[in-house]
Design a protein around this motif. Structure first.
Motif, PDB file in Angstrom:
ATOM      1  N   SER A 109      50.718  43.911  32.774  1.00  0.00           N
ATOM      2  CA  SER A 109      49.655  42.958  32.466  1.00  0.00           C
ATOM      3  C   SER A 109      48.470  43.273  33.350  1.00  0.00           C
ATOM      4  O   SER A 109      48.641  43.722  34.481  1.00  0.00           O
ATOM      5  CB  SER A 109      50.108  41.525  32.747  1.00  0.00           C
ATOM      6  OG  SER A 109      51.253  41.236  31.988  1.00  0.00           O
ATOM      7  N   PHE A 158      44.756  41.649  34.821  1.00  0.00           N
ATOM      8  CA  PHE A 158      43.881  40.498  35.036  1.00  0.00           C
ATOM      9  C   PHE A 158      42.493  41.078  35.305  1.00  0.00           C
ATOM     10  O   PHE A 158      42.314  41.854  36.252  1.00  0.00           O
ATOM     11  CB  PHE A 158      44.350  39.694  36.249  1.00  0.00           C
ATOM     12  CG  PHE A 158      45.726  39.109  36.101  1.00  0.00           C
ATOM     13  CD1 PHE A 158      45.910  37.809  35.648  1.00  0.00           C
ATOM     14  CD2 PHE A 158      46.851  39.871  36.425  1.00  0.00           C
ATOM     15  CE1 PHE A 158      47.182  37.269  35.532  1.00  0.00           C
ATOM     16  CE2 PHE A 158      48.123  39.332  36.304  1.00  0.00           C
ATOM     17  CZ  PHE A 158      48.295  38.022  35.855  1.00  0.00           C
ATOM     18  N   TRP A 170      38.558  34.769  34.482  1.00  0.00           N
ATOM     19  CA  TRP A 170      39.122  36.108  34.326  1.00  0.00           C
ATOM     20  C   TRP A 170      39.801  36.219  32.953  1.00  0.00           C
ATOM     21  O   TRP A 170      40.200  35.217  32.358  1.00  0.00           O
ATOM     22  CB  TRP A 170      40.188  36.379  35.390  1.00  0.00           C
ATOM     23  CG  TRP A 170      39.691  36.536  36.790  1.00  0.00           C
ATOM     24  CD1 TRP A 170      38.704  35.813  37.398  1.00  0.00           C
ATOM     25  CD2 TRP A 170      40.179  37.463  37.768  1.00  0.00           C
ATOM     26  NE1 TRP A 170      38.557  36.229  38.695  1.00  0.00           N
ATOM     27  CE2 TRP A 170      39.451  37.244  38.955  1.00  0.00           C
ATOM     28  CE3 TRP A 170      41.169  38.444  37.753  1.00  0.00           C
ATOM     29  CZ2 TRP A 170      39.676  37.977  40.113  1.00  0.00           C
ATOM     30  CZ3 TRP A 170      41.394  39.177  38.911  1.00  0.00           C
ATOM     31  CH2 TRP A 170      40.644  38.948  40.077  1.00  0.00           C
ATOM     32  N   THR A 190      46.346  33.248  35.859  1.00  0.00           N
ATOM     33  CA  THR A 190      45.022  33.858  35.656  1.00  0.00           C
ATOM     34  C   THR A 190      43.900  33.016  36.273  1.00  0.00           C
ATOM     35  O   THR A 190      43.752  31.832  35.919  1.00  0.00           O
ATOM     36  CB  THR A 190      44.734  34.032  34.140  1.00  0.00           C
ATOM     37  OG1 THR A 190      45.863  34.670  33.533  1.00  0.00           O
ATOM     38  CG2 THR A 190      43.481  34.869  33.919  1.00  0.00           C
ATOM     39  N   SER A 249      50.875  34.695  33.058  1.00  0.00           N
ATOM     40  CA  SER A 249      49.509  34.467  32.579  1.00  0.00           C
ATOM     41  C   SER A 249      48.951  33.145  33.111  1.00  0.00           C
ATOM     42  O   SER A 249      47.742  32.991  33.266  1.00  0.00           O
ATOM     43  CB  SER A 249      49.447  34.502  31.052  1.00  0.00           C
ATOM     44  OG  SER A 249      50.169  33.436  30.507  1.00  0.00           O
ATOM     45  N   SER A 276      55.107  40.442  32.808  1.00  0.00           N
ATOM     46  CA  SER A 276      54.350  39.805  31.728  1.00  0.00           C
ATOM     47  C   SER A 276      54.977  38.450  31.437  1.00  0.00           C
ATOM     48  O   SER A 276      55.987  38.088  32.047  1.00  0.00           O
ATOM     49  CB  SER A 276      54.368  40.687  30.470  1.00  0.00           C
ATOM     50  OG  SER A 276      55.696  40.854  30.026  1.00  0.00           O
ATOM     51  N   TYR A 328      43.076  37.831  30.783  1.00  0.00           N
ATOM     52  CA  TYR A 328      44.455  38.291  30.980  1.00  0.00           C
ATOM     53  C   TYR A 328      44.881  39.069  29.746  1.00  0.00           C
ATOM     54  O   TYR A 328      44.649  38.617  28.618  1.00  0.00           O
ATOM     55  CB  TYR A 328      45.374  37.077  31.166  1.00  0.00           C
ATOM     56  CG  TYR A 328      46.855  37.405  31.141  1.00  0.00           C
ATOM     57  CD1 TYR A 328      47.481  37.912  32.268  1.00  0.00           C
ATOM     58  CD2 TYR A 328      47.619  37.205  29.987  1.00  0.00           C
ATOM     59  CE1 TYR A 328      48.844  38.211  32.256  1.00  0.00           C
ATOM     60  CE2 TYR A 328      48.971  37.505  29.957  1.00  0.00           C
ATOM     61  CZ  TYR A 328      49.580  38.007  31.097  1.00  0.00           C
ATOM     62  OH  TYR A 328      50.916  38.317  31.085  1.00  0.00           O
ATOM     63  N   ARG A 329      45.471  40.240  29.937  1.00  0.00           N
ATOM     64  CA  ARG A 329      45.961  41.006  28.780  1.00  0.00           C
ATOM     65  C   ARG A 329      47.316  41.601  29.086  1.00  0.00           C
ATOM     66  O   ARG A 329      47.518  42.202  30.142  1.00  0.00           O
ATOM     67  CB  ARG A 329      45.001  42.151  28.444  1.00  0.00           C
ATOM     68  CG  ARG A 329      43.650  41.645  28.001  1.00  0.00           C
ATOM     69  CD  ARG A 329      42.907  42.686  27.257  1.00  0.00           C
ATOM     70  NE  ARG A 329      43.549  43.055  26.011  1.00  0.00           N
ATOM     71  CZ  ARG A 329      42.881  43.482  24.951  1.00  0.00           C
ATOM     72  NH1 ARG A 329      41.579  43.572  24.981  1.00  0.00           N
ATOM     73  NH2 ARG A 329      43.520  43.841  23.854  1.00  0.00           N
ATOM     74  N   GLU A 330      48.225  41.444  28.146  1.00  0.00           N
ATOM     75  CA  GLU A 330      49.512  42.141  28.250  1.00  0.00           C
ATOM     76  C   GLU A 330      49.385  43.452  27.491  1.00  0.00           C
ATOM     77  O   GLU A 330      48.943  43.461  26.346  1.00  0.00           O
ATOM     78  CB  GLU A 330      50.622  41.271  27.655  1.00  0.00           C
ATOM     79  CG  GLU A 330      50.859  40.054  28.510  1.00  0.00           C
ATOM     80  CD  GLU A 330      52.031  39.191  28.065  1.00  0.00           C
ATOM     81  OE1 GLU A 330      52.696  39.535  27.067  1.00  0.00           O
ATOM     82  OE2 GLU A 330      52.247  38.178  28.731  1.00  0.00           O
TER      83      GLU A 330
END
Ligand code: HSE
Length: 302
Positions: free
Chosen positions: A178, A180, A286, A282, A279, A274, A288-290
């Protein structure tokens, strides 16, 4: 014919360098992609200059220079020089998804994408500029090989330079990743400028051991040692004043036992984990992406 007819499109992944202890060495390709479409044209400008037509969508479309200083274009022209070709004009479309200035390899993607696109535009280009030579050229342009190796080869890459020539080996890994992404950027130039010229033998030894352990953790599926394997003593703390929120956030994740690191030169933070529990951490403002690990690297998709 020197050039292929019609456009080519290259898909090139984001990447995270260092991964904690592997400064300028380890790289991980991530499933987040820019796309570069390029075509050779006969449209030189009036004064004989190369004619360039651009369209850019996504990241940086408002503020990227649309001229020969654009990193994709300058990289393409480096490849054309090596290949002994000189197109009169280029028409290009860039679909930019990788965030800029966050430590997610956007410049490496531009360099590698430009080199691969130029090679594909020249008839027989791969025979004249193979992946080893292309990596060496990408390293020359970028100045260090970690991100460009991952962007070109995919997977986990271990890169080094020998007599100034960038080299890498690629390994397959499966990992939960993940990222951030803070709203602010930090230039790699600035982040490299704050590093000390010398470090202690103890710190160097600690990082060497951790980097080796990290390869075992990721390739051998040893999640139990991932936390220890992501410790760093060579760059993250020195860079903290340039990215205090990122450093503090990474430290808070680590205090909770999560293997978190500064991605590349920052300021994005990468965690080998993840899920919604993660998440929820976060910071406000910001993203957040997996992401998965990209296993293919730069790929011609048409
Ligand atoms: N290894 C590089 C650094 C990655 O940390 O400066 C950034 O491009």
């Amino acid at each position: 014919m020197t050039f292929v007819s019609g456009p080519v499109t290259v898909r090139v992944p984001a990447s995270s360098a260092n991964l904690g202890p592997g400064f300028d060495t380890l790289g991980l390709a991530l499933s987040l992609y820019d796309e570069i479409t390029a075509e050779v044209t006969e449209d030189s400008e009036n004064d004989g200059e190369q004619g360039l037509a651009f369209s850019i969508e996504g990241e940086g479309s408002d503020n990227i220079p649309r001229d020969r200083t654009h990193l994709v274009v300058s990289s393409m022209n480096r490849a054309f020089d090596v290949l002994g070709e000189s197109p009169r004009g280029l028409r290009m479309h860039f679909r930019n998804v990788i965030p800029h200035g966050r430590g997610l390899g956007s410049s490496a993607a531009a360099i590698v994408g430009g080199l691969v696109a130029a090679r594909a535009l020249v008839e027989g280009g791969e025979a004249k500029l193979d992946d080893d030579a292309l990596l060496a050229l990408a390293n020359e342009i970028e100045g260090h090989p970690d991100n460009v190796a991952a962007a070109l080869l995919g997977g986990l890459t271990i890169a080094w330079t020998a007599l100034g020539i960038g080299k890498a080996v690629r390994l397959d890994v499966l990992a939960d990743v993940s990222v951030f992404i803070p709203p602010v950027s930090v230039s790699t130039h600035t982040a490299r400028g704050v590093l000390p010229a010398k470090v202690s033998h103890a710190d160097a030894a600690a990082n060497a051991g951790r980097a080796a352990l990290l390869v075992a953790a990721l390739v051998g599926g040893r999640a139990d040692v991932l936390f220890a394997a992501t410790e760093d003593r060579l760059h993250q703390d020195y860079r903290a004043p340039e990215m205090p929120e990122s450093h503090e956030f990474m430290s808070s994740l680590r205090a909770d036992g999560i293997p978190a690191i500064i991605s590349g030169a920052g300021p994005a933070v990468l965690a080998f984990a993840s899920g919604s529990d993660l998440s929820a951490h976060t910071p406000a403002g910001w993203a957040y992406r997996e992401l998965g690990v990209d296993s293919e690297g730069a790929t011609l998709i048409s």
